[in-house]
Write a protein that holds these residues in place. Structure first.
Motif, short mmCIF file in Angstrom:
data_model
loop_
_atom_site.label_atom_id
_atom_site.label_comp_id
_atom_site.label_asym_id
_atom_site.label_seq_id
_atom_site.Cartn_x
_atom_site.Cartn_y
_atom_site.Cartn_z
N GLN A 262 0.84 -1.19 0.00
CA GLN A 262 0.00 0.00 0.00
C GLN A 262 0.88 1.25 0.00
O GLN A 262 1.89 1.30 0.70
CB GLN A 262 -0.88 0.00 1.25
CG GLN A 262 -2.04 0.97 1.16
CD GLN A 262 -2.96 0.84 2.37
OE1 GLN A 262 -2.51 0.91 3.50
NE2 GLN A 262 -4.24 0.64 2.12
N CYS A 263 0.52 2.22 -0.83
CA CYS A 263 1.33 3.43 -0.98
C CYS A 263 1.47 4.15 0.36
O CYS A 263 0.47 4.49 1.00
CB CYS A 263 0.72 4.36 -2.02
SG CYS A 263 1.61 5.90 -2.21
N GLY A 264 2.71 4.35 0.79
CA GLY A 264 2.95 4.98 2.09
C GLY A 264 2.71 6.48 2.06
O GLY A 264 2.60 7.12 3.11
N ILE A 265 2.64 7.07 0.85
CA ILE A 265 2.49 8.51 0.75
C ILE A 265 1.03 8.92 0.90
O ILE A 265 0.69 9.85 1.63
CB ILE A 265 3.08 9.02 -0.58
CG1 ILE A 265 4.59 8.77 -0.58
CG2 ILE A 265 2.76 10.50 -0.80
CD1 ILE A 265 5.26 8.96 -1.92
N CYS A 266 0.16 8.21 0.19
CA CYS A 266 -1.26 8.60 0.23
C CYS A 266 -2.08 7.64 1.11
O CYS A 266 -3.28 7.86 1.30
CB CYS A 266 -1.83 8.61 -1.19
SG CYS A 266 -1.73 7.02 -2.01
N GLY A 267 -1.46 6.60 1.62
CA GLY A 267 -2.20 5.66 2.46
C GLY A 267 -3.23 4.86 1.68
O GLY A 267 -4.19 4.34 2.25
N GLY A 270 -4.53 7.09 -3.43
CA GLY A 270 -4.12 7.41 -4.80
C GLY A 270 -3.39 8.73 -4.88
O GLY A 270 -3.90 9.74 -4.40
N CYS A 271 -2.19 8.70 -5.46
CA CYS A 271 -1.38 9.91 -5.59
C CYS A 271 -0.42 9.71 -6.75
O CYS A 271 -0.34 8.61 -7.29
CB CYS A 271 -0.63 10.21 -4.28
SG CYS A 271 0.73 9.07 -3.94
N PRO A 272 0.33 10.76 -7.16
CA PRO A 272 1.25 10.58 -8.29
C PRO A 272 2.30 9.49 -8.06
O PRO A 272 2.69 8.79 -8.99
CB PRO A 272 1.92 11.96 -8.43
CG PRO A 272 0.97 12.91 -7.81
CD PRO A 272 0.28 12.16 -6.72
N ALA A 273 2.75 9.32 -6.80
CA ALA A 273 3.79 8.33 -6.51
C ALA A 273 3.33 6.91 -6.85
O ALA A 273 4.12 6.07 -7.26
CB ALA A 273 4.22 8.41 -5.06
N CYS A 274 2.03 6.65 -6.66
CA CYS A 274 1.51 5.31 -6.94
C CYS A 274 0.65 5.33 -8.20
O CYS A 274 -0.11 4.41 -8.45
CB CYS A 274 0.71 4.79 -5.75
SG CYS A 274 -0.62 5.90 -5.24
N LYS A 275 0.80 6.38 -8.99
CA LYS A 275 0.06 6.55 -10.24
C LYS A 275 -1.45 6.44 -10.02
O LYS A 275 -2.19 5.87 -10.83
CB LYS A 275 0.51 5.53 -11.29
CG LYS A 275 1.96 5.74 -11.70
CD LYS A 275 2.40 4.74 -12.78
CE LYS A 275 3.87 4.88 -13.10
NZ LYS A 275 4.65 3.65 -12.88
ZN LIG Z 1 0.02 6.96 -3.38
#
Ligand SMILES: [Zn+2]
Length: 341
Positions: A262-267, A270-275
């Motif tokens: 799971q993307c650690g940035i947006c939890g 969904g965010c640019p880091a995880c497209k």
């Molecule tokens: Zn993300």
């Protein structure tokens, strides 16, 4: 030579020598002047001493006294000038008021940092490090790993072939085979090393890249072991609250799965880091195919195992926010210093 001529000559030598010593800008010039006037063989003072022999006996005491005065004075002027030049030189070398020069200390490459952290986590779980050759045979790189000849999976593994039979390995998996051939189970190894593919060198691909994979083979090993171990790793390394496994295909594992964290940035939102997906793909894994165990001489009825592989460069890129994979190959100290630990 009469006394008057001698005294005139002595005064000239004295005057010229003092001028030459005082004008010497550095130690080398002063030494040249010393040899010219005070030199043992052809110095002007030596010549003055020789001239004493030609002086009439009654004038000798006066001439000799003057000679001694000149020699003593020139020696002292020379010595004073030399210590003043020494002082200037040493003061320039050891100016204690200068700011200290910062020493540059080497540091580890971002990819090395990632690999060492991964190794540290798996070492606690009983894994050791295994290494193998970068130049492999087709059998170790493909045949023993259950790649059928002309299988489409080979397309992704186009590599650089060497003269004769060899090729540059397209993954570190040949070391799995070599380890299984050399040691009897139980086996728990981590395999870091370079892999090579016929990829263009662009922002996200490189023809030579680091890979790290793991292999665990023992009696009674199941997919539960794979999942629990990799979940533990994801939690430790990525701080991942959740992971997911997606079915995939590799010739050397069955079943096979891609693992996402799971993307650690947006939890997960969904965010640019995880497209925008909320997930980041980190590795491929699966249960070791029985054909691979058999090819390496391991009884696949008795033993089972699981394996995974991942790209530490991609992990470094997302961890340190590096925009272009080629930066990792530049060895630019200005970049490396920002990440150095
Ligand atoms: Zn993300």
């Amino acid at each position: 030579m009469d006394l008057q001529q001698y005294l005139t000559e002595a005064a000239a030598v004295e005057r010229e020598a003092v001028a030459a010593f005082d004008a010497a800008p550095d130690a080398a010039a002063l030494e040249a002047a010393r040899i010219a006037f005070l030199g043992d063989r052809q110095g002007r003072v030596k010549a003055l001493q020789e001239s004493l022999k030609a002086i009439a006996k009654e004038d000798k005491p006066a001439a000799g006294k003057r000679f001694n005065e000149v020699r003593t004075r020139l020696e002292s002027v020379h010595s004073a000038r030399r210590s003043s030049l020494d002082h200037v030189t040493s003061a320039a070398v050891a100016d204690l008021t200068l700011p200290a020069r910062r020493q540059w200390r080497g540091a580890k490459h971002p990819v090395t940092l990632v690999i060492e952290e991964i190794e540290g986590i798996f070492r606690e779980l009983g894994f050791t490090i295994a290494l193998g050759p970068d130049a492999e045979t087709e059998w170790y790189n493909f045949g023993a790993l259950n790649f059928p000849p002309n299988h489409p999976a080979l397309d992704a593994h186009d590599t650089l072939y060497l003269e004769g039979e060899g090729l540059l390995r397209t993954h570190t998996s040949p070391v799995q085979v070599r380890t299984l051939q050399t040691y009897a189970p139980p086996i728990r190894v981590l395999i870091p090393g370079y892999a090579y593919r016929r990829d263009f060198f662009d922002a996200s691909h490189a023809p030579a890249f680091m890979q790290i994979e793991g292999l665990c083979v023992d009696e009674g090993i199941s997919f539960v072991d794979l999942k629990s171990t990799l979940n533990l790793f994801a939690e430790r390394f990525f701080g991942a609250a959740r992971t997911r496994f997606r079915p995939s295909f590799f010739p050397f594992t069955e079943p096979s799965a891609e693992m996402d964290v799971q993307c650690g940035i947006c939890g997960g939102g969904g965010c640019p880091a995880c497209k925008g997906t909320g997930w980041i793909e980190i590795l491929g894994s699966g249960m070791v195919h029985p054909s691979v165990l058999e090819a390496a001489g391991v009884d696949s009825e008795r033993y089972t195992g699981w394996a995974f592989g991942m790209g530490p460069a991609r992990i470094a890129i997302s961890r340190y926010g590096i925009p272009d994979i080629r930066i990792l190959y530049d060895s630019d100290v200005r970049f490396l210093e920002q990440i150095a630990e």
